[in-house]
Design an enzyme around this catalytic site. Sequence first.
Site, short mmCIF file in Angstrom:
data_model
loop_
_atom_site.label_atom_id
_atom_site.label_comp_id
_atom_site.label_asym_id
_atom_site.label_seq_id
_atom_site.Cartn_x
_atom_site.Cartn_y
_atom_site.Cartn_z
N ILE A 16 0.84 -1.20 0.00
CA ILE A 16 0.00 0.00 0.00
C ILE A 16 0.87 1.25 0.00
CG2 ILE A 16 -0.23 0.08 2.52
CD1 ILE A 16 -3.02 0.90 0.02
N ALA A 17 2.02 1.18 0.66
CA ALA A 17 2.94 2.31 0.68
C ALA A 17 3.49 2.59 -0.71
CB ALA A 17 4.07 2.05 1.67
N SER A 37 11.61 1.87 8.15
CA SER A 37 11.26 0.45 8.22
C SER A 37 12.03 -0.18 9.37
CB SER A 37 11.62 -0.25 6.90
OG SER A 37 11.44 -1.65 7.01
N ARG A 38 11.55 -1.34 9.82
CA ARG A 38 12.31 -2.07 10.84
C ARG A 38 13.56 -2.70 10.23
NH1 ARG A 38 7.32 -5.50 13.17
NH2 ARG A 38 7.01 -5.64 10.91
N TYR A 59 11.41 2.87 12.98
CA TYR A 59 10.33 3.84 12.97
C TYR A 59 10.69 5.06 13.82
CZ TYR A 59 7.55 -0.16 11.30
OH TYR A 59 7.08 -1.24 10.59
N HIS A 80 -0.86 0.13 13.83
CA HIS A 80 -1.15 1.54 13.60
C HIS A 80 -1.01 2.38 14.87
CE1 HIS A 80 -3.77 0.89 9.72
NE2 HIS A 80 -2.50 0.56 9.57
N LYS A 98 -6.33 3.22 6.85
CA LYS A 98 -7.56 2.72 7.48
C LYS A 98 -7.44 1.23 7.77
CE LYS A 98 -8.56 0.34 3.79
NZ LYS A 98 -8.53 -1.14 3.85
N ASP A 179 -10.78 -4.74 6.69
CA ASP A 179 -10.01 -4.46 5.49
C ASP A 179 -10.89 -4.02 4.33
OD1 ASP A 179 -7.84 -5.25 3.20
OD2 ASP A 179 -6.91 -5.14 5.16
#
Length: 325
Positions: A16-17, A37-38, A59, A80, A98, A179
């Site tokens: 999605i990013a 990112s981790r 993060y 989130h 969302k 979702d």
Amino acid sequence: MTGQKVRWGILGPGGIASAFAADLKLVEGAELAAVGSRSLANAEAFAQEHGFARAHGSYAELAADDDVDVVYVATPHAFHLDAAMLCIEAGKAVLVEKPITLDLPSAALLLEAAHSRGVFLMEAMWMRLNPAIRKIAELVSSGAIGAVSTIHADFGLQGPFEASHRLRDPKLGGGALLDLGVYPIHLAHLILGVPASAQAWAHLTPERVDETTGILLGYEGGGVAALTCSINGPSRNAAAITGTGGRIDLPEGFFVPRSFVLNVDGKEPETFEFPFEGKGYQFEAAEVQRCLLAGELESPLVPHSTTLEVMALLDTLREQVGVNY
């Protein structure tokens, strides 16, 4: 912010990013500043692919980046709250994918944190920023189809998905409702508001997340919304809003429409066209930038009250069908 530029950071460089980052290039004044990112390697690969200036291996590093104005949180639902809170506490404006969190108490906690620190926060319900959807809301409000009596909407994906997939993993907030069902629910909320009655039934996976869910919402004014969502079969993914004087038909992909048809009694059907580049994420990004440059702490198009009302409804529906996180 520098002048009319808004410097964006992305937290969680997944699918999605990637879509959001591609559309961000269509937004005037958007600067692709940093990725967090981790995994530093993942952040660096994403930054190189999409043209971001910097990559961070945590993060926290992204949240602490002084050259980032707003962070788009694109992790799975279950993360989130912590990710967005990290950014809010660092004074960053935040756009959270969302649903904003997994439940109403955590959503309220996040919104209160943003309010108390005086930073912008918006849930990334991109459908409500879509030009066609905004025009539909305008037409309904003006009485173009009379008093709304029914809303039908469905969203289903081709399944089945493996048990390890995020859509079936309760630890990641899996299931069709959070979702996919959020789109039919947000459409109903946009048109009819908060329901007086809400009923749901779902078939659950062995992991105890909802696989296919049916929702019936009733409203004080007499309107009814019949909504479905599924991760076990592709539905039409279409919607219809019917009133006492006409109907609005949204085609396949109703959640990101480029057109719709207005049917008014006694008149020829009228098609409204809204062509645009990209996938449609640029409209929510542009609204975030408008708010930031205007000094607004929430968007009137996706206000905090809407986020809380929809999350309260999602909690009610999840309780009815027996899904717990």
